[in-house]
Enzyme design. Structure first.
Site, PDB file in Angstrom:
ATOM      1  N   HIS A   3      80.031 -44.787 -18.617  1.00 30.31           N
ATOM      2  CA  HIS A   3      79.258 -44.376 -17.445  1.00 30.31           C
ATOM      3  C   HIS A   3      78.274 -45.471 -17.027  1.00 30.31           C
ATOM      4  O   HIS A   3      78.248 -45.897 -15.867  1.00 30.31           O
ATOM      5  CB  HIS A   3      78.508 -43.079 -17.757  1.00 30.31           C
ATOM      6  CG  HIS A   3      77.650 -42.593 -16.631  1.00 30.31           C
ATOM      7  ND1 HIS A   3      78.039 -41.580 -15.795  1.00 30.31           N
ATOM      8  CD2 HIS A   3      76.418 -42.991 -16.204  1.00 30.31           C
ATOM      9  CE1 HIS A   3      77.089 -41.376 -14.889  1.00 30.31           C
ATOM     10  NE2 HIS A   3      76.095 -42.211 -15.122  1.00 30.31           N
ATOM     11  N   GLU A   4      77.468 -45.915 -17.949  1.00 37.75           N
ATOM     12  CA  GLU A   4      76.453 -46.912 -17.608  1.00 37.75           C
ATOM     13  C   GLU A   4      77.089 -48.260 -17.270  1.00 37.75           C
ATOM     14  O   GLU A   4      76.582 -49.011 -16.419  1.00 37.75           O
ATOM     15  CB  GLU A   4      75.449 -47.066 -18.750  1.00 37.75           C
ATOM     16  CG  GLU A   4      74.721 -45.789 -19.129  1.00 37.75           C
ATOM     17  CD  GLU A   4      74.030 -45.100 -17.960  1.00 37.75           C
ATOM     18  OE1 GLU A   4      73.764 -45.747 -16.926  1.00 37.75           O
ATOM     19  OE2 GLU A   4      73.749 -43.888 -18.080  1.00 37.75           O
ATOM     20  N   HIS A   7      77.854 -48.416 -13.641  1.00 42.89           N
ATOM     21  CA  HIS A   7      76.725 -48.860 -12.818  1.00 42.89           C
ATOM     22  C   HIS A   7      76.614 -50.387 -12.852  1.00 42.89           C
ATOM     23  O   HIS A   7      76.355 -51.036 -11.837  1.00 42.89           O
ATOM     24  CB  HIS A   7      75.418 -48.263 -13.343  1.00 42.89           C
ATOM     25  CG  HIS A   7      75.219 -46.826 -13.009  1.00 42.89           C
ATOM     26  ND1 HIS A   7      75.292 -46.339 -11.719  1.00 42.89           N
ATOM     27  CD2 HIS A   7      74.903 -45.751 -13.799  1.00 42.89           C
ATOM     28  CE1 HIS A   7      75.052 -45.046 -11.730  1.00 42.89           C
ATOM     29  NE2 HIS A   7      74.814 -44.665 -12.979  1.00 42.89           N
ATOM     30  N   GLU A  33      76.322 -42.312  -8.043  1.00 42.17           N
ATOM     31  CA  GLU A  33      76.878 -42.028  -9.370  1.00 42.17           C
ATOM     32  C   GLU A  33      78.408 -42.056  -9.411  1.00 42.17           C
ATOM     33  O   GLU A  33      78.996 -41.908 -10.485  1.00 42.17           O
ATOM     34  CB  GLU A  33      76.387 -40.672  -9.866  1.00 42.17           C
ATOM     35  CG  GLU A  33      74.891 -40.593 -10.140  1.00 42.17           C
ATOM     36  CD  GLU A  33      74.446 -41.456 -11.315  1.00 42.17           C
ATOM     37  OE1 GLU A  33      75.294 -41.766 -12.182  1.00 42.17           O
ATOM     38  OE2 GLU A  33      73.259 -41.817 -11.368  1.00 42.17           O
ATOM     39  N   TYR A 144      74.708 -36.027  -8.782  1.00 45.63           N
ATOM     40  CA  TYR A 144      75.616 -36.091  -9.921  1.00 45.63           C
ATOM     41  C   TYR A 144      76.893 -35.295  -9.667  1.00 45.63           C
ATOM     42  O   TYR A 144      78.003 -35.774  -9.940  1.00 45.63           O
ATOM     43  CB  TYR A 144      74.924 -35.614 -11.201  1.00 45.63           C
ATOM     44  CG  TYR A 144      74.164 -36.710 -11.881  1.00 45.63           C
ATOM     45  CD1 TYR A 144      74.790 -37.592 -12.739  1.00 45.63           C
ATOM     46  CD2 TYR A 144      72.807 -36.902 -11.621  1.00 45.63           C
ATOM     47  CE1 TYR A 144      74.103 -38.627 -13.350  1.00 45.63           C
ATOM     48  CE2 TYR A 144      72.105 -37.939 -12.221  1.00 45.63           C
ATOM     49  CZ  TYR A 144      72.760 -38.788 -13.085  1.00 45.63           C
ATOM     50  OH  TYR A 144      72.071 -39.820 -13.676  1.00 45.63           O
TER      51      TYR A 144
END
Length: 208
Positions: A3-4, A7, A33, A144
């Site tokens: 997930h990170e 980004h 997101e 989200y």
């Protein structure tokens, strides 16, 4: 981690030009997101995991059968988890619609809990004090779930062409990651999918 990292690559692969504020994750909140949530899909693919998820002693790749069992376990309680996210969404939005001068935080929390949670609230929780996304995301925690709608739809092209298909990955990079905030997110997604995004993939995920 996936997930990170989503980004991170969104930011690193952006075409910056002279407008840094429009690069990478500097996009509208409805979309911010999506690149991180789509990348989570690769964390559940055995062919991807086999490249690095190996036994520390034997170097044997993680078995596909084990990944399948992990995915089944991850699906357990999905409905409750989604409703928890809806609770946070409602909490952040309606909190910011209140007059702070007359707001009773505990009474407000009780009301939102009853509307969006299947479980009774624990009186000692003080969710308003530990809900970290109230800072930064403010009233916009809804992103989200809304970004997840978009991410699930974006992923349909990868599902059709293959998780590691280079052509699809390059198209995703050029259409989604590189433009950053230089165009409306809906336009970027339409460029990638060849159509406006919709909620069908998200609904299919909910019903799976």
């Amino acid at each position: 981690y996936f997930h990170e990292f989503g980004h991170l690559i969104h930011h690193l692969l952006a075409r910056r030009g002279s407008m840094v504020k429009l690069a990478g994750i500097n996009v509208e909140w409805d979309f911010v997101e999506a690149p991180s949530q789509i990348l989570e899909e690769w964390a559940w693919d055995p062919s991807v995991l086999a490249r690095f998820a190996k036994h520390v002693e034997t170097q044997e790749p993680i078995p596909a059968a084990l990944v399948a069992k992990m995915r089944v376990a991850d699906e357990f309680g999905k409905g409750v988890n989604v409703m928890r996210q809806v609770f946070y969404t409602a909490f952040s939005y309606f909190l910011h619609a209140k007059d702070p001068g007359s707001l009773d935080l505990d009474r407000f929390t009780d009301k939102i809990y009853k509307a969006y949670n299947p479980y009774r609230r624990m009186k000692a929780d003080h969710v308003y004090a530990n809900f970290g996304h109230l800072m930064g995301y403010s009233s916009m925690y809804y992103t989200y779930q809304w970004s997840l709608v978009i991410a699930k739809d974006l992923f349909t092209r990868f599902k059709a062409n293959g998780m590691l298909d280079a052509e699809t990955a390059q198209a995703y990079r050029k259409a989604i990651l590189e433009p950053g905030g230089t165009a409306d997110a809906a336009s970027l997604v339409e460029d990638f999918l060849g159509r406006p995004f919709n909620t069908q993939a998200y609904k299919d995920w909910l019903e799976d």
